[in-house]
Design an enzyme around this catalytic site. Structure first.
Site, PDB file in Angstrom:
ATOM      1  CD  GLU A  33      17.341  13.760   5.704  1.00 51.11           C
ATOM      2  OE1 GLU A  33      16.166  13.546   5.346  1.00 51.11           O
ATOM      3  OE2 GLU A  33      18.042  14.658   5.204  1.00 51.11           O
ATOM      4  CG  HIS A 127      16.109  12.546   0.843  1.00 53.64           C
ATOM      5  ND1 HIS A 127      16.284  13.162   2.066  1.00 53.64           N
ATOM      6  CD2 HIS A 127      17.350  12.452   0.287  1.00 53.64           C
ATOM      7  CE1 HIS A 127      17.579  13.419   2.230  1.00 53.64           C
ATOM      8  NE2 HIS A 127      18.241  13.016   1.169  1.00 53.64           N
TER       9      HIS A 127
END
Ligand code: ZN
Length: 276
Positions: A33, A127
Site C-alpha cells: 500500500e 493493515h
C-alpha cells in the site's frame, strides 16, 4: 543454520519439533500500500512481520521456552485500502485484495497450519482494513477443523497498535491523538519503520508542499465511486514529521509486552487471566 522464529528461515524438522511442543504460531497480515513519498510500500506487511517476530521472541523468553513462538510467512497483500483509514484503493501503489480472497487466504493458511499440528494460532493484523476478513477466515478454518474432529484449536486475533496503552499515546502525541485509523503513514508507522527498516524511510522526502491537509479531515461516511479529492495529496492521513527511531523503540516495547500478556492469558493454562 541460524536460530530463527521465522518459518521461512527454519527447517521443517525444527518446525515439527516446535509444533510438537505446542508452539504458538503467528500469522502476520499486512498490505502492499502507498505510504506517501517518505516510505516504501511494504510498511504494513513488513512492520507486522517484524512485530510478530519480536513478540514470538519475547513470548519464548518470558515463558522460559514453555510457550515458543513461530512466525508464519506474512500475507503481504491486504483488503482494499479505505479512504478513511489508508487513503483509498484508487491510489497507484496500493495493490488490494477483495474480501473473498483475503477470507480464503486466511482460512487456507490457518487450516494448513492446523493440519501441521498447530493448535495455538495468533493472527496479527497490520493493515486496519483487514480485520473482519481475517476473522471470517479464522472462523471458517476453525469450523473445518471441528468438522474433521480436531476440537482443541484456539485462534487469537489482534491488531498490534491496540496494545499501545493510553500513557504511551499521551507521551508520544503531546498535541493530541487523532486515532489509529488516521495513523496511516503517520508517527507510529514511520517511527517503527525508522527502527526496523531505516533504509526504507527517507524523512527528507516529506515535502511541505505535498504533505498538506494533515491530519486528514474526511467525511464520516464512505462514497463510491471514490471522490479522489477527499484524500490528502501525499496519501498520508496524518503528518509523520515528529517520527523518530526512539519513538519506534517505545512503541515496539510497549506493544510487544502487552501482546505477550494477552497471548499468555489465552494460551498458557486454562482460564489463567492476569489481574493487573
Ligand atoms: Zn500502513
Amino acid at each position: 543454520m541460524k536460530n530463527s522464529v521465522f518459518m521461512e528461515e527454519m527447517d521443517a524438522f525444527t518446525y515439527r519439533e516446535k509444533l510438537a511442543k505446542d508452539a504458538v504460531v503467528f500469522i502476520p497480515v499486512g498490505a502492499l500500500e502507498q505510504h506517501g513519498s517518505h516510505m516504501a510500500m511494504c510498511v504494513d506487511a513488513a512492520l507486522t512481520k517484524a512485530m510478530a517476530g519480536a513478540t514470538a521472541e519475547a513470548l519464548t523468553a518470558d515463558t522460559d521456552g514453555a510457550l515458543e513462538g513461530i512466525v508464519c510467512s506474512a500475507i503481504n497483500f491486504g483488503y482494499r485500502s479505505q479512504q478513511r483509514s489508508g487513503g483509498g484503493f484508487h491510489l497507484s501503489g496500493t495493490t488490494s485484495l477483495s474480501g473473498t480472497t483475503i477470507i480464503s487466504l486466511a482460512r487456507d493458511i490457518c487450516y494448513s497450519l492446523i493440519e501441521d499440528g498447530a493448535r495455538k494460532i495468533v493472527f496479527m493484523n497490520g493493515h486496519y482494513e483487514n480485520y473482519q476478513f481475517i476473522f471470517e477466515g479464522a472462523e471458517l478454518a476453525l469450523e473445518k477443523a471441528s468438522a474433521e474432529g480436531i476440537k482443541n484449536v484456539k485462534i487469537q486475533l489482534l491488531s498490534y497498535w491496540d496494545f499501545v496503552d493510553d500513557a504511551t499515546i499521551q507521551e508520544l502525541y503531546p498535541d493530541g491523538f487523532t486515532g489509529w485509523d488516521l495513523e496511516h503513514a503517520g508517527v507510529m508507522e514511520t517511527s517503527l519503520m525508522l527502527l526496523f527498516y531505516p533504509d526504507l524511510v527517507d524523512m527528507d522526502r516529506i515535502d511541505p508542499a505535498l504533505y498538506t491537509g494533515l491530519p486528514a479531515e474526511l467525511p464520516n461516511y464512505d462514497v463510491l465511486p471514490i471522490v479522489a479529492d477527499y484524500t490528502p495529496p501525499s496519501g498520508c492521513l496524518s503528518h509523520p514529521g515528529a517520527s523518530t527511531r526512539e519513538k519506534g523503540i517505545i512503541l515496539r516495547d510497549v506493544a510487544v509486552a502487552n501482546m505477550v500478556i494477552a497471548i499468555e492469558d489465552e494460551f498458557s493454562g486454562a482460564g489463567d487471566f492476569h489481574e493487573d
